[in-house]
Scaffold this motif. Structure first.
Motif, PDB file in Angstrom:
ATOM      1  N   LEU A 296      37.276  46.270  39.367  1.00 18.39           N
ATOM      2  CA  LEU A 296      38.814  46.023  39.748  1.00 18.39           C
ATOM      3  C   LEU A 296      38.760  46.236  41.419  1.00 18.39           C
ATOM      4  N   ALA A 297      37.787  47.029  42.128  1.00 22.06           N
ATOM      5  CA  ALA A 297      37.852  46.893  43.388  1.00 22.06           C
ATOM      6  C   ALA A 297      37.491  45.595  44.174  1.00 22.06           C
ATOM      7  N   ASP A 298      36.761  44.784  43.469  1.00 18.62           N
ATOM      8  CA  ASP A 298      36.254  43.594  43.879  1.00 18.62           C
ATOM      9  C   ASP A 298      37.589  42.293  43.841  1.00 18.62           C
ATOM     10  N   LEU A 299      38.665  42.627  42.925  1.00 20.16           N
ATOM     11  CA  LEU A 299      39.848  41.706  43.115  1.00 20.16           C
ATOM     12  C   LEU A 299      40.604  41.666  44.107  1.00 20.16           C
ATOM     13  N   ALA A 300      40.564  40.573  44.988  1.00 15.92           N
ATOM     14  CA  ALA A 300      41.408  40.562  45.818  1.00 15.92           C
ATOM     15  C   ALA A 300      42.817  39.890  45.418  1.00 15.92           C
ATOM     16  N   ALA A 301      43.635  40.481  44.648  1.00 13.31           N
ATOM     17  CA  ALA A 301      44.798  40.050  44.149  1.00 13.31           C
ATOM     18  C   ALA A 301      46.024  41.051  44.081  1.00 13.31           C
ATOM     19  N   PRO A 302      47.170  40.488  43.896  1.00 14.56           N
ATOM     20  CA  PRO A 302      48.397  41.204  44.366  1.00 14.56           C
ATOM     21  C   PRO A 302      48.466  42.339  43.207  1.00 14.56           C
ATOM     22  N   CYS A 303      47.806  42.040  42.025  1.00 18.93           N
ATOM     23  CA  CYS A 303      47.892  43.262  40.841  1.00 18.93           C
ATOM     24  C   CYS A 303      46.886  44.441  41.257  1.00 18.93           C
ATOM     25  N   ARG A 304      46.143  44.276  42.352  1.00 17.75           N
ATOM     26  CA  ARG A 304      45.175  45.438  42.270  1.00 17.75           C
ATOM     27  C   ARG A 304      45.830  46.691  42.371  1.00 17.75           C
ATOM     28  N   THR A 305      46.847  46.846  43.201  1.00 11.50           N
ATOM     29  CA  THR A 305      47.618  48.095  43.123  1.00 11.50           C
ATOM     30  C   THR A 305      48.849  48.231  42.373  1.00 11.50           C
ATOM     31  N   CYS A 306      49.509  47.054  41.760  1.00 12.55           N
ATOM     32  CA  CYS A 306      50.590  47.094  41.051  1.00 12.55           C
ATOM     33  C   CYS A 306      50.539  48.047  39.769  1.00 12.55           C
ATOM     34  N   LEU A 307      51.751  48.991  39.767  1.00 15.32           N
ATOM     35  CA  LEU A 307      51.870  49.847  38.534  1.00 15.32           C
ATOM     36  C   LEU A 307      52.890  49.245  37.527  1.00 15.32           C
ATOM     37  N   PHE A 308      53.493  48.089  37.680  1.00 16.38           N
ATOM     38  CA  PHE A 308      54.431  47.679  36.952  1.00 16.38           C
ATOM     39  C   PHE A 308      54.389  48.062  35.439  1.00 16.38           C
ATOM     40  N   TRP A 309      53.073  47.781  34.649  1.00 16.98           N
ATOM     41  CA  TRP A 309      52.874  48.003  33.279  1.00 16.98           C
ATOM     42  C   TRP A 309      52.291  49.222  33.163  1.00 16.98           C
ATOM     43  N   GLU A 310      51.797  49.966  33.906  1.00  9.88           N
ATOM     44  CA  GLU A 310      50.926  51.084  33.821  1.00  9.88           C
ATOM     45  C   GLU A 310      51.675  52.324  33.697  1.00  9.88           C
TER      46      GLU A 310
ATOM     47  N   VAL B  64      37.573  35.275  40.522  1.00  9.40           N
ATOM     48  CA  VAL B  64      38.547  34.428  41.121  1.00  9.40           C
ATOM     49  C   VAL B  64      39.846  34.456  40.231  1.00  9.40           C
ATOM     50  N   GLY B  65      39.691  35.452  39.144  1.00 13.17           N
ATOM     51  CA  GLY B  65      40.728  35.512  38.229  1.00 13.17           C
ATOM     52  C   GLY B  65      40.705  36.457  37.220  1.00 13.17           C
ATOM     53  N   PHE B  66      41.618  37.032  36.546  1.00 10.94           N
ATOM     54  CA  PHE B  66      41.403  38.026  35.310  1.00 10.94           C
ATOM     55  C   PHE B  66      42.642  37.962  34.430  1.00 10.94           C
ATOM     56  N   ILE B  67      42.252  38.737  33.264  1.00  6.25           N
ATOM     57  CA  ILE B  67      43.220  38.705  32.176  1.00  6.25           C
ATOM     58  C   ILE B  67      43.250  40.393  31.691  1.00  6.25           C
ATOM     59  N   VAL B  68      44.264  40.785  31.663  1.00  3.14           N
ATOM     60  CA  VAL B  68      44.389  42.361  31.163  1.00  3.14           C
ATOM     61  C   VAL B  68      44.868  42.411  29.783  1.00  3.14           C
ATOM     62  N   TYR B  69      44.515  43.018  28.726  1.00  3.00           N
ATOM     63  CA  TYR B  69      45.362  43.234  27.339  1.00  3.00           C
ATOM     64  C   TYR B  69      45.031  44.706  26.904  1.00  3.00           C
TER      65      TYR B  69
ATOM     66  N   LEU C 222      49.380  41.354  26.018  1.00  4.64           N
ATOM     67  CA  LEU C 222      48.794  40.837  27.064  1.00  4.64           C
ATOM     68  C   LEU C 222      49.767  41.270  28.255  1.00  4.64           C
ATOM     69  N   THR C 223      49.148  41.836  29.382  1.00  2.00           N
ATOM     70  CA  THR C 223      50.216  42.308  30.415  1.00  2.00           C
ATOM     71  C   THR C 223      49.904  41.308  31.607  1.00  2.00           C
ATOM     72  N   THR C 224      48.841  41.193  32.118  1.00  2.00           N
ATOM     73  CA  THR C 224      48.566  40.253  33.350  1.00  2.00           C
ATOM     74  C   THR C 224      47.550  39.104  33.242  1.00  2.00           C
ATOM     75  N   VAL C 225      47.868  38.001  33.775  1.00  2.87           N
ATOM     76  CA  VAL C 225      46.885  37.069  33.990  1.00  2.87           C
ATOM     77  C   VAL C 225      47.152  36.318  35.314  1.00  2.87           C
ATOM     78  N   TRP C 226      46.091  36.476  36.119  1.00  2.79           N
ATOM     79  CA  TRP C 226      46.027  35.949  37.617  1.00  2.79           C
ATOM     80  C   TRP C 226      44.858  35.090  37.924  1.00  2.79           C
ATOM     81  N   LEU C 227      45.273  34.010  38.793  1.00  7.79           N
ATOM     82  CA  LEU C 227      44.155  33.390  39.173  1.00  7.79           C
ATOM     83  C   LEU C 227      44.180  32.935  40.565  1.00  7.79           C
ATOM     84  N   ASP C 228      43.102  33.121  41.410  1.00  5.78           N
ATOM     85  CA  ASP C 228      43.062  32.634  42.642  1.00  5.78           C
ATOM     86  C   ASP C 228      43.842  31.330  42.923  1.00  5.78           C
ATOM     87  N   PRO C 229      44.833  31.122  43.842  1.00  2.00           N
ATOM     88  CA  PRO C 229      45.557  29.863  43.925  1.00  2.00           C
ATOM     89  C   PRO C 229      44.503  28.881  44.023  1.00  2.00           C
TER      90      PRO C 229
END
Length: 218
Positions: free
Chosen positions: A6-20, A63-68, A92-99
């Motif tokens: 999780l710490a390696d993911l350079a994504a806006p979802c890194r600290t988002c708590l929308f689903w959690e 470069v991307g991840f999926i969470v379920y 399935l909550t989150t799918v993210w890819l590096d642009p």
């Protein structure tokens, strides 16, 4: 998803708590504590349910991840007008890819990897997701918390409960059985399993209404 991954993911979802967290509890978490709250939630999911995602890795870089997760771990989903998730489905909550990797097929492979994992677990009939009709077709947008409905439809989801902006879509895992052969070979090359260091035995889906993602941990 492990804490170090999780710490390696350079994504806006890194600290988002929308689903959690549900909206009330989410608003009570100071921005400075959002990372800790995210890690607490992830630790609890790994302990109670086990593996909860997959990471796409290119040249040893995520470069991307999926969470379920079972819906009980995602109280934020209750805010959607097409909630709740069906009791026989994982969410399935989150799918993210590096642009820079959008449109290259990694999004589809992440979904296939998720299906393969859930099929191996057994006892899970389907995956559901809340689609965002207003989102961009690519999943690298990072500005919305729900996956674009267009993307979900493209990778095998079908509308289960229609809505103008937030339909709930569903993919039956039996329809994904034919994916396994092609996925198994590809996973070793480009996907890293998001699992704890000591994988627990999968447990039953938590009961509806259970509370997760506490911020009052030690």
């Amino acid at each position: 998803m492990t804490l170090d991954r999780l710490a390696d993911l350079a994504a806006p979802c890194r600290t988002c708590l929308f689903w959690e967290l549900d909206p009330v509890r989410r608003n009570r978490v100071p921005p400075a504590e959002s990372t800790e709250a995210k890690e607490t939630w992830l630790s609890e999911v790994l302990r109670e349910w086990g593996s909860c995602g997959r990471v796409a890795v290119v040249d040893d870089r995520p470069v991307g991840f999926i969470v379920y997760v079972p819906a009980a771990f995602a109280p934020g989903a209750e805010a959607f007008p097409t909630a709740p998730v069906s009791p026989d489905a994982v969410l399935l909550t989150t799918v993210w890819l590096d642009p820079q990797y959008a449109g290259g097929g990694l999004g589809r492979m992440l979904v296939q990897a998720m299906a393969s994992d859930l099929l191996r677990r057994g006892g899970i009939k389907a995956v559901e997701a809340f689609g965002d009709v207003g989102a961009m077709s690519a999943i690298a947008h990072g500005s919305r918390c729900a996956a674009p409905a267009e993307f979900l439809a493209h990778v095998g989801f079908k509308t289960h409960r229609a809505h103008a902006t937030a339909p709930r879509l569903r993919m039956e895992l039996t329809s994904a059985v034919t994916w396994r052969d092609e996925v198994e070979a590809a996973l070793e090359k480009v996907l890293g399993a998001v699992r704890p260091h000591h994988q627990p035995h999968p447990r039953p889906v938590p009961r509806a209404g259970a509370h997760f993602g506490r911020t009052d941990h030690p």
